[in-house]
Design a protein around this motif. Structure first.
Motif, PDB file in Angstrom:
ATOM      1  N   LEU A   1     -15.281  -7.677  -3.357  1.00 29.09           N
ATOM      2  CA  LEU A   1     -14.215  -6.942  -4.045  1.00 29.09           C
ATOM      3  C   LEU A   1     -14.683  -5.576  -4.538  1.00 29.09           C
ATOM      4  O   LEU A   1     -13.911  -4.616  -4.586  1.00 29.09           O
ATOM      5  N   ASN A   2     -15.937  -5.503  -4.901  1.00 32.56           N
ATOM      6  CA  ASN A   2     -16.463  -4.312  -5.574  1.00 32.56           C
ATOM      7  C   ASN A   2     -16.940  -3.253  -4.589  1.00 32.56           C
ATOM      8  O   ASN A   2     -18.007  -2.666  -4.739  1.00 32.56           O
ATOM      9  N   VAL A   3     -16.136  -3.001  -3.557  1.00 34.01           N
ATOM     10  CA  VAL A   3     -16.479  -1.955  -2.574  1.00 34.01           C
ATOM     11  C   VAL A   3     -16.212  -0.578  -3.172  1.00 34.01           C
ATOM     12  O   VAL A   3     -17.052   0.312  -3.130  1.00 34.01           O
ATOM     13  N   ILE A   4     -15.028  -0.401  -3.735  1.00 31.31           N
ATOM     14  CA  ILE A   4     -14.665   0.829  -4.441  1.00 31.31           C
ATOM     15  C   ILE A   4     -14.165   0.420  -5.820  1.00 31.31           C
ATOM     16  O   ILE A   4     -13.220  -0.364  -5.934  1.00 31.31           O
ATOM     17  N   GLN A   5     -14.782   0.919  -6.872  1.00 33.93           N
ATOM     18  CA  GLN A   5     -14.424   0.515  -8.227  1.00 33.93           C
ATOM     19  C   GLN A   5     -13.874   1.696  -9.014  1.00 33.93           C
ATOM     20  O   GLN A   5     -14.438   2.799  -8.984  1.00 33.93           O
ATOM     21  N   LEU A   6     -12.758   1.453  -9.699  1.00 39.16           N
ATOM     22  CA  LEU A   6     -12.150   2.455 -10.567  1.00 39.16           C
ATOM     23  C   LEU A   6     -12.057   1.874 -11.977  1.00 39.16           C
ATOM     24  O   LEU A   6     -11.705   0.710 -12.149  1.00 39.16           O
ATOM     25  N   GLN A   7     -12.354   2.702 -12.965  1.00 36.55           N
ATOM     26  CA  GLN A   7     -12.321   2.262 -14.362  1.00 36.55           C
ATOM     27  C   GLN A   7     -11.197   2.975 -15.098  1.00 36.55           C
ATOM     28  O   GLN A   7     -11.241   4.197 -15.282  1.00 36.55           O
ATOM     29  N   MET A   8     -10.179   2.225 -15.491  1.00 32.51           N
ATOM     30  CA  MET A   8      -9.076   2.822 -16.239  1.00 32.51           C
ATOM     31  C   MET A   8      -9.505   3.069 -17.681  1.00 32.51           C
ATOM     32  O   MET A   8     -10.007   2.154 -18.350  1.00 32.51           O
TER      33      MET A   8
ATOM     34  N   PRO B   1     -10.722  -0.315   3.049  1.00 30.48           N
ATOM     35  CA  PRO B   1     -11.619  -0.719   1.963  1.00 30.48           C
ATOM     36  C   PRO B   1     -10.867  -1.466   0.864  1.00 30.48           C
ATOM     37  O   PRO B   1      -9.677  -1.251   0.656  1.00 30.48           O
ATOM     38  N   ILE B   2     -11.587  -2.340   0.173  1.00 33.78           N
ATOM     39  CA  ILE B   2     -11.011  -3.086  -0.940  1.00 33.78           C
ATOM     40  C   ILE B   2     -11.282  -2.306  -2.225  1.00 33.78           C
ATOM     41  O   ILE B   2     -12.380  -1.780  -2.421  1.00 33.78           O
ATOM     42  N   ILE B   3     -10.279  -2.234  -3.094  1.00 33.44           N
ATOM     43  CA  ILE B   3     -10.390  -1.476  -4.343  1.00 33.44           C
ATOM     44  C   ILE B   3     -10.365  -2.444  -5.519  1.00 33.44           C
ATOM     45  O   ILE B   3      -9.517  -3.353  -5.567  1.00 33.44           O
ATOM     46  N   LEU B   4     -11.282  -2.248  -6.456  1.00 34.40           N
ATOM     47  CA  LEU B   4     -11.309  -3.046  -7.676  1.00 34.40           C
ATOM     48  C   LEU B   4     -11.033  -2.127  -8.861  1.00 34.40           C
ATOM     49  O   LEU B   4     -11.751  -1.144  -9.075  1.00 34.40           O
ATOM     50  N   ILE B   5      -9.993  -2.443  -9.631  1.00 34.07           N
ATOM     51  CA  ILE B   5      -9.628  -1.648 -10.802  1.00 34.07           C
ATOM     52  C   ILE B   5      -9.985  -2.434 -12.057  1.00 34.07           C
ATOM     53  O   ILE B   5      -9.470  -3.536 -12.277  1.00 34.07           O
ATOM     54  N   ASN B   6     -10.857  -1.882 -12.874  1.00 35.83           N
ATOM     55  CA  ASN B   6     -11.229  -2.481 -14.155  1.00 35.83           C
ATOM     56  C   ASN B   6     -10.497  -1.771 -15.281  1.00 35.83           C
ATOM     57  O   ASN B   6     -10.214  -0.574 -15.190  1.00 35.83           O
ATOM     58  N   GLY B   7     -10.226  -2.483 -16.341  1.00 30.69           N
ATOM     59  CA  GLY B   7      -9.591  -1.845 -17.491  1.00 30.69           C
ATOM     60  C   GLY B   7      -9.007  -2.851 -18.451  1.00 30.69           C
ATOM     61  O   GLY B   7      -8.705  -3.987 -18.068  1.00 30.69           O
ATOM     62  N   GLU B   8      -8.842  -2.436 -19.682  1.00 29.59           N
ATOM     63  CA  GLU B   8      -8.272  -3.310 -20.692  1.00 29.59           C
ATOM     64  C   GLU B   8      -6.801  -3.576 -20.396  1.00 29.59           C
ATOM     65  O   GLU B   8      -6.161  -2.858 -19.624  1.00 29.59           O
ATOM     66  N   THR B   9      -6.271  -4.613 -21.024  1.00 29.89           N
ATOM     67  CA  THR B   9      -4.857  -4.949 -20.871  1.00 29.89           C
ATOM     68  C   THR B   9      -3.978  -3.793 -21.338  1.00 29.89           C
ATOM     69  O   THR B   9      -4.207  -3.210 -22.391  1.00 29.89           O
ATOM     70  N   GLY B  10      -2.977  -3.448 -20.522  1.00 30.33           N
ATOM     71  CA  GLY B  10      -2.031  -2.404 -20.895  1.00 30.33           C
ATOM     72  C   GLY B  10      -2.441  -1.001 -20.524  1.00 30.33           C
ATOM     73  O   GLY B  10      -1.750  -0.042 -20.882  1.00 30.33           O
ATOM     74  N   THR B  11      -3.540  -0.840 -19.791  1.00 29.71           N
ATOM     75  CA  THR B  11      -4.002   0.508 -19.442  1.00 29.71           C
ATOM     76  C   THR B  11      -3.327   1.056 -18.187  1.00 29.71           C
ATOM     77  O   THR B  11      -3.527   2.229 -17.849  1.00 29.71           O
ATOM     78  N   GLY B  12      -2.537   0.242 -17.494  1.00 35.25           N
ATOM     79  CA  GLY B  12      -1.803   0.744 -16.331  1.00 35.25           C
ATOM     80  C   GLY B  12      -2.465   0.454 -15.002  1.00 35.25           C
ATOM     81  O   GLY B  12      -2.293   1.222 -14.048  1.00 35.25           O
ATOM     82  N   LYS B  13      -3.196  -0.644 -14.902  1.00 33.30           N
ATOM     83  CA  LYS B  13      -3.854  -0.986 -13.636  1.00 33.30           C
ATOM     84  C   LYS B  13      -2.826  -1.219 -12.531  1.00 33.30           C
ATOM     85  O   LYS B  13      -3.024  -0.823 -11.389  1.00 33.30           O
ATOM     86  N   ASP B  14      -1.704  -1.850 -12.898  1.00 29.05           N
ATOM     87  CA  ASP B  14      -0.658  -2.093 -11.903  1.00 29.05           C
ATOM     88  C   ASP B  14       0.013  -0.794 -11.472  1.00 29.05           C
ATOM     89  O   ASP B  14       0.405  -0.635 -10.311  1.00 29.05           O
ATOM     90  N   VAL B  15       0.141   0.152 -12.396  1.00 30.41           N
ATOM     91  CA  VAL B  15       0.730   1.455 -12.054  1.00 30.41           C
ATOM     92  C   VAL B  15      -0.157   2.189 -11.051  1.00 30.41           C
ATOM     93  O   VAL B  15       0.327   2.776 -10.077  1.00 30.41           O
ATOM     94  N   LEU B  16      -1.468   2.125 -11.269  1.00 27.37           N
ATOM     95  CA  LEU B  16      -2.399   2.772 -10.351  1.00 27.37           C
ATOM     96  C   LEU B  16      -2.334   2.132  -8.976  1.00 27.37           C
ATOM     97  O   LEU B  16      -2.391   2.826  -7.951  1.00 27.37           O
ATOM     98  N   ALA B  17      -2.194   0.809  -8.926  1.00 27.84           N
ATOM     99  CA  ALA B  17      -2.089   0.111  -7.645  1.00 27.84           C
ATOM    100  C   ALA B  17      -0.821   0.526  -6.904  1.00 27.84           C
ATOM    101  O   ALA B  17      -0.841   0.760  -5.690  1.00 27.84           O
ATOM    102  N   ARG B  18       0.283   0.632  -7.621  1.00 30.83           N
ATOM    103  CA  ARG B  18       1.539   1.048  -6.988  1.00 30.83           C
ATOM    104  C   ARG B  18       1.485   2.515  -6.559  1.00 30.83           C
ATOM    105  O   ARG B  18       2.078   2.904  -5.551  1.00 30.83           O
ATOM    106  N   TYR B  19       0.779   3.324  -7.318  1.00 30.15           N
ATOM    107  CA  TYR B  19       0.608   4.729  -6.942  1.00 30.15           C
ATOM    108  C   TYR B  19      -0.138   4.831  -5.613  1.00 30.15           C
ATOM    109  O   TYR B  19       0.219   5.624  -4.735  1.00 30.15           O
ATOM    110  N   TYR B  20      -1.184   3.995  -5.464  1.00 31.19           N
ATOM    111  CA  TYR B  20      -1.930   3.943  -4.194  1.00 31.19           C
ATOM    112  C   TYR B  20      -0.978   3.584  -3.058  1.00 31.19           C
ATOM    113  O   TYR B  20      -0.974   4.239  -2.003  1.00 31.19           O
ATOM    114  N   HIS B  21      -0.180   2.556  -3.265  1.00 31.87           N
ATOM    115  CA  HIS B  21       0.711   2.089  -2.198  1.00 31.87           C
ATOM    116  C   HIS B  21       1.735   3.149  -1.820  1.00 31.87           C
ATOM    117  O   HIS B  21       1.963   3.418  -0.631  1.00 31.87           O
ATOM    118  N   GLN B  22       2.348   3.779  -2.809  1.00 35.78           N
ATOM    119  CA  GLN B  22       3.434   4.713  -2.529  1.00 35.78           C
ATOM    120  C   GLN B  22       2.953   6.083  -2.058  1.00 35.78           C
ATOM    121  O   GLN B  22       3.745   6.875  -1.562  1.00 35.78           O
TER     122      GLN B  22
END
Length: 338
Positions: free
Chosen positions: A312-319, A173-194
């Protein structure tokens, strides 16, 4: 500014080229023979070589072939200069890996335009090389930090998604992460990967906001040899480099609309076609997109494709915004303080 090596034995022509290059802000060195050119290359590497076909001591075509076989010189762009009517030499030069060719007598305005193209494609190749080295390998360990209920909920949602994907045997599935700048969207993506069983595969971070518009297509999809000037060899794009790992499309709202249909095709068909290619290649990567923009509003304004948004909006997460997390952390400290 380019550092140009001109290999030319016609003195008057060499002087006119030298004068024009200096007027354009380039530096240039003239060598009249291939022997002298070889000695120069042993000491200094130019950004581009202007090479005549007919030279006193050897053929420029033979020199070009030796350049392409040399470990340190093979990537230097070479512009061949051929006499009018010597079309066979021009064709042979391109087959041997010349970047371009000019007919003599050379139009100096055309020469300047050709050098400008070389500068642009050199920058493209350098940025692609940098991105491949920087992003195609593993990343630092990521730990999700946050004690607020919102962050706890986000972490639980992501862990459930990872468990779901772990059990999936085919398309992820494709994941879409919404959130303001600096909320850690990239950290959440790396957490998913690792956190998944694909953690040993590449994590490829593509910043759609930072990449120049003229670079992003080649960056994402790759290109074949000869697809554009100075494309001496084929290169895989970042989607292809990710293999069975994770492609993180950061700031997806900044992706040029003319490339959105091409990305949509990759997501729907799980196939990617390099620039200049006639065949597609299978894609097995996980995809995560992130944005700080209002994609539904962008769709309404015609700035973002509706079909790509729904894909893109298959699974959406809101930071949650940082101001909410800061208040909760401060509040908890106040309670625990003596």
């Amino acid at each position: 500014m380019l550092n140009v090596l001109l290999v030319e034995d016609e003195t008057l022509f060499a002087k006119s080229v030298l004068k024009r290059l200096q007027r354009e802000g380039h530096t240039a060195t003239v060598m009249e023979t291939i022997t002298d050119a070889n000695e120069y290359l042993e000491k200094s590497l130019p950004d581009v070589i202007l090479l005549d076909v007919r030279l006193p001591d050897a053929s420029g075509l033979d020199f070009l072939q030796s350049l392409r076989a040399h470990q340190s010189w093979h990537a230097i762009p070479v512009i061949m200069m051929t006499a009018y009517g010597e079309l066979e030499d021009a064709v042979q030069a391109m087959k041997l890996g010349a970047t371009d060719y000019l007919k003599k007598p050379v139009d100096l305005d055309e020469l300047v335009l050709t050098l400008n193209k070389v500068m642009q494609t050199q920058k493209l190749s350098q940025q692609l090389d940098y991105s491949h080295v920087r992003e195609a390998h593993g990343s630092e360990p990521v730990v999700m930090i946050g004690h607020s209920s919102a962050m706890h909920s986000i972490k639980q949602q992501m862990e459930r998604i990872i468990q779901l994907v772990d059990r999936a045997e085919t398309e992820f599935p494709i994941i879409l992460i919404n959130g303001e700048t600096g909320t850690g969207k990239d950290v959440l993506a790396r957490y998913y990967h690792q956190s998944g069983k694909w953690r040993d595969k590449p994590f490829v971070h593509v910043d759609c906001a930072a990449l120049p518009k003229e670079l992003i297509e080649a960056e994402l999809f790759g290109y074949e040899r000869g697809a554009f000037t100075n494309a001496h060899q084929a290169k895989a794009g970042l989607i292809e480099v990710a293999e069975a790992g994770t492609v993180f499309l950061d700031e997806i709202g900044e992706l040029p609309i003319e490339l959105q249909s091409k990305l949509l095709n990759v997501l729907e068909r799980r196939q990617v076609r390099r620039i200049g290619a006639t065949q597609e290649r299978p894609v097995s990567a996980h995809f995560i997109a992130a944005t700080n923009r209002d994609l539904p509003q962008m769709v309404a304004d015609g700035e973002f494709r509706s079909d790509l948004y729904f894909r893109l909006n298959v699974i959406q997460l809101q930071m949650p915004p940082l101001r909410e997390r800061k208040w909760i952390l401060h509040h908890s400290r106040r309670i625990l303080s003596p």
